[in-house]
Scaffold this motif. Structure first.
Motif, PDB file in Angstrom:
ATOM      1  N   UNK A  64     -32.026  88.332  59.800  1.00 41.39           N
ATOM      2  CA  UNK A  64     -31.680  89.220  60.818  1.00 41.39           C
ATOM      3  C   UNK A  64     -32.774  90.235  61.024  1.00 41.39           C
ATOM      4  N   UNK A  65     -32.963  90.750  59.587  1.00 37.04           N
ATOM      5  CA  UNK A  65     -33.840  92.006  59.473  1.00 37.04           C
ATOM      6  C   UNK A  65     -35.363  91.482  59.825  1.00 37.04           C
ATOM      7  N   UNK A  66     -35.771  90.320  59.413  1.00 33.05           N
ATOM      8  CA  UNK A  66     -37.250  89.821  59.754  1.00 33.05           C
ATOM      9  C   UNK A  66     -37.235  89.704  61.432  1.00 33.05           C
ATOM     10  N   UNK A  67     -36.240  88.745  61.873  1.00 31.24           N
ATOM     11  CA  UNK A  67     -36.407  88.434  63.238  1.00 31.24           C
ATOM     12  C   UNK A  67     -35.908  89.088  64.368  1.00 31.24           C
ATOM     13  N   UNK A  68     -34.954  89.905  64.021  1.00 41.20           N
ATOM     14  CA  UNK A  68     -34.027  90.966  65.051  1.00 41.20           C
ATOM     15  C   UNK A  68     -34.544  92.370  65.031  1.00 41.20           C
ATOM     16  N   UNK A  69     -34.544  92.881  63.575  1.00 43.56           N
ATOM     17  CA  UNK A  69     -34.503  94.249  63.515  1.00 43.56           C
ATOM     18  C   UNK A  69     -36.293  94.929  63.449  1.00 43.56           C
ATOM     19  N   UNK A  70     -36.935  93.956  62.767  1.00 44.60           N
ATOM     20  CA  UNK A  70     -38.363  94.353  62.736  1.00 44.60           C
ATOM     21  C   UNK A  70     -39.020  94.493  64.114  1.00 44.60           C
ATOM     22  N   UNK A  71     -38.857  93.635  64.911  1.00 48.17           N
ATOM     23  CA  UNK A  71     -39.593  93.751  66.273  1.00 48.17           C
ATOM     24  C   UNK A  71     -39.168  95.068  67.047  1.00 48.17           C
ATOM     25  N   UNK A  72     -37.651  95.442  66.995  1.00 45.05           N
ATOM     26  CA  UNK A  72     -37.272  96.756  67.469  1.00 45.05           C
ATOM     27  C   UNK A  72     -37.859  97.713  66.741  1.00 45.05           C
ATOM     28  N   UNK A  73     -37.799  97.720  65.362  1.00 47.29           N
ATOM     29  CA  UNK A  73     -38.486  98.806  64.666  1.00 47.29           C
ATOM     30  C   UNK A  73     -40.061  99.137  64.875  1.00 47.29           C
ATOM     31  N   UNK A  74     -40.503  97.968  65.179  1.00 44.75           N
ATOM     32  CA  UNK A  74     -42.146  97.983  65.567  1.00 44.75           C
ATOM     33  C   UNK A  74     -42.370  98.630  66.825  1.00 44.75           C
ATOM     34  N   UNK A  75     -41.513  98.247  67.732  1.00 43.26           N
ATOM     35  CA  UNK A  75     -41.584  99.133  69.098  1.00 43.26           C
ATOM     36  C   UNK A  75     -41.187 100.656  69.183  1.00 43.26           C
ATOM     37  N   UNK A  76     -40.406 100.764  68.329  1.00 41.79           N
ATOM     38  CA  UNK A  76     -39.872 102.199  68.126  1.00 41.79           C
ATOM     39  C   UNK A  76     -40.912 103.395  67.725  1.00 41.79           C
ATOM     40  N   UNK A  77     -41.554 102.582  66.636  1.00 41.62           N
ATOM     41  CA  UNK A  77     -42.717 103.153  65.860  1.00 41.62           C
ATOM     42  C   UNK A  77     -43.850 103.553  66.801  1.00 41.62           C
ATOM     43  N   UNK A  78     -44.206 102.377  67.616  1.00 45.21           N
ATOM     44  CA  UNK A  78     -45.085 102.300  68.586  1.00 45.21           C
ATOM     45  C   UNK A  78     -44.989 103.298  69.460  1.00 45.21           C
ATOM     46  N   UNK A  79     -43.666 103.359  70.185  1.00 48.76           N
ATOM     47  CA  UNK A  79     -43.583 104.381  71.030  1.00 48.76           C
ATOM     48  C   UNK A  79     -43.388 105.876  70.701  1.00 48.76           C
ATOM     49  N   UNK A  80     -43.380 106.030  69.449  1.00 52.64           N
ATOM     50  CA  UNK A  80     -43.336 107.366  68.721  1.00 52.64           C
ATOM     51  C   UNK A  80     -44.722 107.911  68.456  1.00 52.64           C
ATOM     52  N   UNK A  81     -45.844 107.217  68.692  1.00 58.95           N
ATOM     53  CA  UNK A  81     -47.154 107.361  68.219  1.00 58.95           C
ATOM     54  C   UNK A  81     -48.055 107.923  69.556  1.00 58.95           C
TER      55      UNK A  81
END
Length: 368
Positions: free
Chosen positions: A351-368
């Motif tokens: 779940x961390x790899x396939x579900x959480x990581x895409x959301x984390x990456x999108x959140x980090x991108x939105x914060x930059x």
């Protein structure tokens, strides 16, 4: 990341496998912390405290991207008389919500909450709706899947996982368009669609691996014939005689086989009588906390005209949870309680790899 209701650290193992670092772990059970430190070593980041008490001390909680919470399932199961999320141990969920509220703007951008699938039907679905609404109230849009540990290990352990995203940078909220899938069975979709006014952030992780790829006999130890782990002949025969006619026929076929075959047994009370129920599909039943006489899972080995019986040991139970190599430094029942109350390592890592990581990456991108 933050790990609440951390138990013996199996969620930590899953997250670390996916590249996350745990900066705080919290549980109120000293015996579980003892197991945790027996495996991981001294862990000053492990706070031994009731979640309701910790909620009043938000300064002890570091800022992190993710919080995982596997709150007690006791009152969401038949064993807890289905009292629900507002009573008993399962009400610890509200302590976790209170902590998030007190963290204010330091609330983690991502949440992952885990519990039994009985949450979907607890109080006719009202408890599931209350959980989703509470997460929305803390600023999280939500999503949910059901993932069975049997996709990774030979144990039947379906669990509900609810995702919360504070700033949903991706996904949709088209709840009416959901179709049954490997991760969203019909009962989950029905529960999601029955929750009016919930803010969703739906995503489409890939299907998990096929269930049952790993078989029970692949994780077993093989003690010598004279090992004290094996039950006496009288005790083994007594278990055999506790089986129903249907289960006894299966056992007899196994005994008559020309090779060893394996099954697992739980004792259950049926019509006021203790019965031994045999499972032989290569998947163990769901590990439980060993309360009372029926909580421990029994191995039934048969073939060559004989049968042998013993309890699953701590190392085998660790493997059933995806934690092969876990260092057990405590008494057996303490270890079994910890494993039976935990989350499968492989399920968390997937779940961390396939579900959480895409959301984390999108959140980090939105914060930059």
């Amino acid at each position: 990341m933050l790990e609440f209701f951390a138990g013996v650290g199996l969620a930590r193992m899953g997250f670390e496998r996916a590249g996350w670092e745990v900066v705080l772990a919290n549980d109120m059970a000293a015996d579980k912390k003892e197991l945790y430190e027996g495996h991981f070593g001294p862990s000053p980041h492990y706070l031994l405290d009731d979640i309701h008490e910790l909620a009043e001390q938000p300064d002890q909680v570091p800022t992190a991207m993710l919080a995982h919470a596997s709150f007690p399932c006791t009152d969401l199961s038949l064993a807890g008389a289905r009292r629900g999320i507002n009573q008993g141990q399962s009400s610890a969920f509200w302590g976790f919500m209170h902590l998030l509220e007190n963290l204010g703007e330091r609330r983690p951008p991502l949440l992952l909450i885990e519990n039994v699938t009985g949450l979907l039907t607890s109080h006719s679905g009202a408890d599931f709706q209350s959980l989703l609404t509470a997460m929305n109230g803390q600023g999280y849009a939500v999503d949910a899947v059901v993932l069975d540990a049997a996709c990774f290990v030979p144990q039947s352990r379906p669990r509900l996982f609810v995702l919360g995203v504070r700033s949903p940078a991706r996904g949709s909220d088209d709840i009416a368009a959901l179709q049954p899938s490997a991760l969203r069975p019909k009962n989950l979709i029905a529960a999601m669609q029955a929750a009016p006014g919930v803010a969703w952030t739906l995503s489409a992780p890939p299907d998990p691996p096929e269930r049952g790829r790993v078989k029970l006999d692949e994780i077993l130890d093989h003690p010598q014939d004279d090992s004290p782990e094996w039950w006496s002949r009288e005790r083994a025969d007594y278990l055999l005689n506790q089986m129903s006619d249907r289960h006894r026929e299966t056992a007899d076929r196994m005994i008559a086989g020309k090779r060893w075959s394996y099954g697992t047994v739980f004792r259950r009370v049926r019509n006021g009588k203790s019965m031994a129920e045999l499972r032989t599909d290569g998947i163990a039943g769901c590990l439980r906390t060993p309360k009372g006489g029926s909580g421990r899972q029994i191995l039934f080995q048969a073939g060559h005209g004989e049968h042998k019986v013993r309890l699953l040991n701590a190392n085998e139970c660790a493997r059933l949870m995806g934690a092969d190599g876990y260092r057990v430094t405590t008494r057996l029942n303490q270890a079994l309680f910890g494993f039976g109350d935990a989350v499968c390592v492989d399920a968390v890592a997937w779940l961390a790899e396939h579900w959480l990581e895409p959301h984390a990456a999108a959140l980090k991108a939105a914060a930059t």
